[in-house]
Scaffold this active site. Structure first.
Site, PDB file in Angstrom:
ATOM      1  N   ARG A  33       0.840  -1.217   0.000  1.00 25.68           N
ATOM      2  CA  ARG A  33       0.000   0.000   0.000  1.00 25.68           C
ATOM      3  C   ARG A  33       0.866   1.255   0.000  1.00 25.68           C
ATOM      4  O   ARG A  33       0.641   2.183  -0.776  1.00 25.68           O
ATOM      5  CB  ARG A  33      -0.937  -0.014   1.224  1.00 25.68           C
ATOM      6  CG  ARG A  33      -2.027  -1.057   1.129  1.00 25.68           C
ATOM      7  CD  ARG A  33      -2.840  -1.116   2.410  1.00 25.68           C
ATOM      8  NE  ARG A  33      -2.079  -1.716   3.495  1.00 25.68           N
ATOM      9  CZ  ARG A  33      -2.181  -2.987   3.884  1.00 25.68           C
ATOM     10  NH1 ARG A  33      -3.029  -3.783   3.285  1.00 25.68           N
ATOM     11  NH2 ARG A  33      -1.439  -3.466   4.864  1.00 25.68           N
ATOM     12  N   MET A  34       1.873   1.313   0.867  1.00 23.62           N
ATOM     13  CA  MET A  34       2.722   2.503   0.946  1.00 23.62           C
ATOM     14  C   MET A  34       3.731   2.546  -0.201  1.00 23.62           C
ATOM     15  O   MET A  34       3.985   3.604  -0.783  1.00 23.62           O
ATOM     16  CB  MET A  34       3.452   2.543   2.291  1.00 23.62           C
ATOM     17  CG  MET A  34       2.554   2.857   3.469  1.00 23.62           C
ATOM     18  SD  MET A  34       1.843   4.512   3.376  1.00 23.62           S
ATOM     19  CE  MET A  34       3.286   5.501   3.721  1.00 23.62           C
ATOM     20  N   GLY A  82      10.024   3.872   6.711  1.00 24.64           N
ATOM     21  CA  GLY A  82       8.735   4.133   7.340  1.00 24.64           C
ATOM     22  C   GLY A  82       8.193   2.915   8.058  1.00 24.64           C
ATOM     23  O   GLY A  82       7.234   3.027   8.829  1.00 24.64           O
ATOM     24  N   PHE A  84       5.173   9.816   8.664  1.00 26.20           N
ATOM     25  CA  PHE A  84       5.647  10.818   7.693  1.00 26.20           C
ATOM     26  C   PHE A  84       4.603  11.900   7.428  1.00 26.20           C
ATOM     27  O   PHE A  84       4.849  12.781   6.604  1.00 26.20           O
ATOM     28  CB  PHE A  84       6.031  10.136   6.378  1.00 26.20           C
ATOM     29  CG  PHE A  84       7.419   9.546   6.393  1.00 26.20           C
ATOM     30  CD1 PHE A  84       8.519  10.341   6.121  1.00 26.20           C
ATOM     31  CD2 PHE A  84       7.628   8.213   6.687  1.00 26.20           C
ATOM     32  CE1 PHE A  84       9.807   9.821   6.138  1.00 26.20           C
ATOM     33  CE2 PHE A  84       8.901   7.666   6.707  1.00 26.20           C
ATOM     34  CZ  PHE A  84       9.996   8.478   6.431  1.00 26.20           C
ATOM     35  N   HIS A 134      -6.167   2.243  13.501  1.00 25.50           N
ATOM     36  CA  HIS A 134      -5.599   1.922  12.183  1.00 25.50           C
ATOM     37  C   HIS A 134      -6.447   0.876  11.471  1.00 25.50           C
ATOM     38  O   HIS A 134      -7.261   0.185  12.104  1.00 25.50           O
ATOM     39  CB  HIS A 134      -4.165   1.392  12.338  1.00 25.50           C
ATOM     40  CG  HIS A 134      -3.154   2.480  12.568  1.00 25.50           C
ATOM     41  ND1 HIS A 134      -2.934   3.028  13.811  1.00 25.50           N
ATOM     42  CD2 HIS A 134      -2.323   3.130  11.712  1.00 25.50           C
ATOM     43  CE1 HIS A 134      -2.004   3.970  13.713  1.00 25.50           C
ATOM     44  NE2 HIS A 134      -1.616   4.052  12.455  1.00 25.50           N
ATOM     45  N   LYS A 160      -3.022  -3.821   9.723  1.00 24.97           N
ATOM     46  CA  LYS A 160      -1.761  -3.402  10.349  1.00 24.97           C
ATOM     47  C   LYS A 160      -1.250  -4.535  11.232  1.00 24.97           C
ATOM     48  O   LYS A 160      -2.015  -5.097  12.021  1.00 24.97           O
ATOM     49  CB  LYS A 160      -1.985  -2.119  11.170  1.00 24.97           C
ATOM     50  CG  LYS A 160      -0.711  -1.579  11.804  1.00 24.97           C
ATOM     51  CD  LYS A 160      -0.892  -0.160  12.311  1.00 24.97           C
ATOM     52  CE  LYS A 160       0.334   0.339  13.042  1.00 24.97           C
ATOM     53  NZ  LYS A 160       1.538   0.374  12.184  1.00 24.97           N
ATOM     54  N   GLY A 206       3.793   2.732  15.805  1.00 22.53           N
ATOM     55  CA  GLY A 206       5.062   3.431  16.064  1.00 22.53           C
ATOM     56  C   GLY A 206       4.805   4.865  16.506  1.00 22.53           C
ATOM     57  O   GLY A 206       5.528   5.412  17.355  1.00 22.53           O
TER      58      GLY A 206
HETATM   59  P1  NAP Z   1       1.803  -3.684   2.984  1.00 19.21           P
HETATM   60  O1  NAP Z   1       0.729  -3.185   2.090  1.00 19.21           O
HETATM   61  O2  NAP Z   1       1.669  -5.049   3.607  1.00 19.21           O
HETATM   62  O3  NAP Z   1       3.177  -3.611   2.144  1.00 19.21           O
HETATM   63  C1  NAP Z   1       4.363  -4.260   2.491  1.00 19.21           C
HETATM   64  C2  NAP Z   1       4.928  -4.872   1.221  1.00 19.21           C
HETATM   65  O4  NAP Z   1       6.230  -5.386   1.481  1.00 19.21           O
HETATM   66  C3  NAP Z   1       4.078  -6.026   0.721  1.00 19.21           C
HETATM   67  O5  NAP Z   1       3.949  -5.975  -0.692  1.00 19.21           O
HETATM   68  C4  NAP Z   1       4.922  -7.244   1.144  1.00 19.21           C
HETATM   69  O6  NAP Z   1       4.605  -8.395   0.415  1.00 19.21           O
HETATM   70  C5  NAP Z   1       6.284  -6.704   0.881  1.00 19.21           C
HETATM   71  N1  NAP Z   1       7.412  -7.444   1.449  1.00 19.21           N
HETATM   72  C6  NAP Z   1       7.405  -8.491   2.318  1.00 19.21           C
HETATM   73  N2  NAP Z   1       8.680  -8.893   2.570  1.00 19.21           N
HETATM   74  C7  NAP Z   1       9.490  -8.080   1.830  1.00 19.21           C
HETATM   75  C8  NAP Z   1      10.905  -7.992   1.657  1.00 19.21           C
HETATM   76  N3  NAP Z   1      11.756  -8.823   2.307  1.00 19.21           N
HETATM   77  N4  NAP Z   1      11.408  -7.027   0.852  1.00 19.21           N
HETATM   78  C9  NAP Z   1      10.586  -6.183   0.203  1.00 19.21           C
HETATM   79  N5  NAP Z   1       9.225  -6.236   0.298  1.00 19.21           N
HETATM   80  C10 NAP Z   1       8.698  -7.165   1.115  1.00 19.21           C
HETATM   81  O7  NAP Z   1       2.051  -2.682   4.180  1.00 19.21           O
HETATM   82  P2  NAP Z   1       1.879  -1.083   4.182  1.00 19.21           P
HETATM   83  O8  NAP Z   1       0.510  -0.717   4.629  1.00 19.21           O
HETATM   84  O9  NAP Z   1       2.409  -0.526   2.906  1.00 19.21           O
HETATM   85  O10 NAP Z   1       2.854  -0.701   5.385  1.00 19.21           O
HETATM   86  C11 NAP Z   1       4.239  -1.039   5.345  1.00 19.21           C
HETATM   87  C12 NAP Z   1       4.904  -0.567   6.630  1.00 19.21           C
HETATM   88  O11 NAP Z   1       4.848   0.869   6.693  1.00 19.21           O
HETATM   89  C13 NAP Z   1       4.242  -1.057   7.932  1.00 19.21           C
HETATM   90  O12 NAP Z   1       5.249  -1.320   8.889  1.00 19.21           O
HETATM   91  C14 NAP Z   1       3.405   0.146   8.383  1.00 19.21           C
HETATM   92  O13 NAP Z   1       3.202   0.165   9.786  1.00 19.21           O
HETATM   93  C15 NAP Z   1       4.324   1.260   7.944  1.00 19.21           C
HETATM   94  N6  NAP Z   1       3.686   2.577   7.744  1.00 19.21           N
HETATM   95  C16 NAP Z   1       4.416   3.654   8.132  1.00 19.21           C
HETATM   96  C17 NAP Z   1       3.950   4.924   7.911  1.00 19.21           C
HETATM   97  C18 NAP Z   1       4.815   6.095   8.309  1.00 19.21           C
HETATM   98  O14 NAP Z   1       4.391   7.259   8.094  1.00 19.21           O
HETATM   99  N7  NAP Z   1       5.991   5.860   8.853  1.00 19.21           N
HETATM  100  C19 NAP Z   1       2.699   5.116   7.289  1.00 19.21           C
HETATM  101  C20 NAP Z   1       1.972   3.996   6.902  1.00 19.21           C
HETATM  102  C21 NAP Z   1       2.489   2.716   7.103  1.00 19.21           C
HETATM  103  P3  NAP Z   1       3.345  -9.324   0.961  1.00 19.21           P
HETATM  104  O15 NAP Z   1       2.115  -8.475   0.850  1.00 19.21           O
HETATM  105  O16 NAP Z   1       3.278 -10.491   0.058  1.00 19.21           O
HETATM  106  O17 NAP Z   1       3.719  -9.690   2.373  1.00 19.21           O
END
Ligand code: NAP
Length: 261
Positions: A12-13, A94, A122, A149, A153, A159
């Site tokens: 998603r991100m 992130g 962010f 959330h 999640k 965090g």
């Molecule tokens: P998501 O949709 O599950 O995306 C994560 C992606 O990473 C998925 O496509 C996943 O594949 C893939 N992945 C798994 N193992 C990997 C590897 N070794 N190398 C590269 N990619 C890999 O999650 P999201 O909602 O985007 O969130 C991702 C993270 O960002 C979470 O920790 C969330 O808490 C955090 N976040 C932070 C902020 C901020 O502002 N700091 C904002 C939003 C989210 P699969 O789907 O097949 O597992």
């Protein structure tokens, strides 16, 4: 031109980061790494697409990125950072759920001048919410956090909630009553205690990322609330970090360091 590699590119991100970087001046996407989605295209918002690859080592060797942006998973981020930092690639992270101690060890192994920038949130409004909460805690030390959330999640509390609790704890005078001392008729009813602050995590479909910090004082409450209703809310902060990380070195925690707040 800043060359950007995204890990978690199909997520998603990650998808939002690819669109935002493609749309921004002075930077471009050079690689999209997402092993579970290798071979799948990620659309960049302009009608173009980049195919995900599985191997981060070869993606770095093939494209020599200036910056890696990681939005993956607590179980994946550490290995990704180990590879990128050792190769001297500045990192913008992130992904939540990785300890400060681990981050410190990872950056210690990197060549001199390499930077690891990590922000639990962010969204510029969320950074302000944390800063305002820190200020309010000096005057109203009794506080609880409710973070909300989407139901996919993987970590809780968020965090952002952990960071907010830490800021409140360091800003406020000691309070004599600790939360949760009463009898709980259902386990967990008073939430988790983080640095002496009660934190309640809500997970529901339909939510994106939201947090309320509620302060209580004599005959009054103060609520500071931030809502990310769309993941584009995180992109100005991510782009700022991509632009600035090349001027930094070592471990930098929090977008506030780049915002001057
Ligand atoms: P998501 O949709 O599950 O995306 C994560 C992606 O990473 C998925 O496509 C996943 O594949 C893939 N992945 C798994 N193992 C990997 C590897 N070794 N190398 C590269 N990619 C890999 O999650 P999201 O909602 O985007 O969130 C991702 C993270 O960002 C979470 O920790 C969330 O808490 C955090 N976040 C932070 C902020 C901020 O502002 N700091 C904002 C939003 C989210 P699969 O789907 O097949 O597992």
């Amino acid at each position: 031109m800043i060359d950007v590699l995204v890990t978690g590119a199909a997520g998603r991100m990650g998808t939002e980061v690819i669109r935002a970087v493609t749309d921004a001046d002075g930077m471009r996407i050079v690689a999209a790494v997402d092993p579970p989605h290798a071979g799948e295209p990620v659309f960049d918002g302009t009608g173009g697409a980049i195919a995900c690859v599985a191997d981060l080592d070869s993606a770095i060797a093939d494209t020599s990125p200036d910056v890696l942006v990681d939005f993956t998973d607590p179980s994946a981020v550490e290995a990704n950072l180990l590879i990128a930092l050792r190769a001297g690639v500045d990192c913008v992270v992130g992904t939540t759920g990785i300890s400060e101690d681990t981050l410190g060890k990872l950056v210690a192994d990197a060549p001199e001048g390499t930077a690891l920038f990590v922000a639990p949130n962010f969204a510029i409004g969320a950074v302000l919410m944390m800063r305002f909460a820190e200020q309010a805690a000096r005057f109203m030390p009794h506080a609880e956090i409710v973070e909300m959330h989407h139901d996919r999640k993987v970590d809780s509390p968020s965090g952002t909630a952990l960071r907010t609790a830490g800021l409140i704890a360091s800003a406020r005078h000691r309070i004599t009553e600790s939360p949760g001392r009463e009898t709980q008729l259902a386990r967990g009813a008073r939430g988790a205690t983080v640095d002496g602050v009660s934190v309640h995590s809500v997970r529901l479909p339909g939510l994106v990322a939201h947090q309320e910090v509620i302060f209580g004082g004599q005959g009054q409450t103060l609520t500071i609330r931030h809502d990310s209703s769309d993941r584009t809310s995180f992109m100005p902060g991510v782009l700022l970090a991509i632009r600035e990380v090349g001027h930094l070195s070592g471990l930098i925690l929090g977008l506030e360091n780049l915002m001057g707040v």
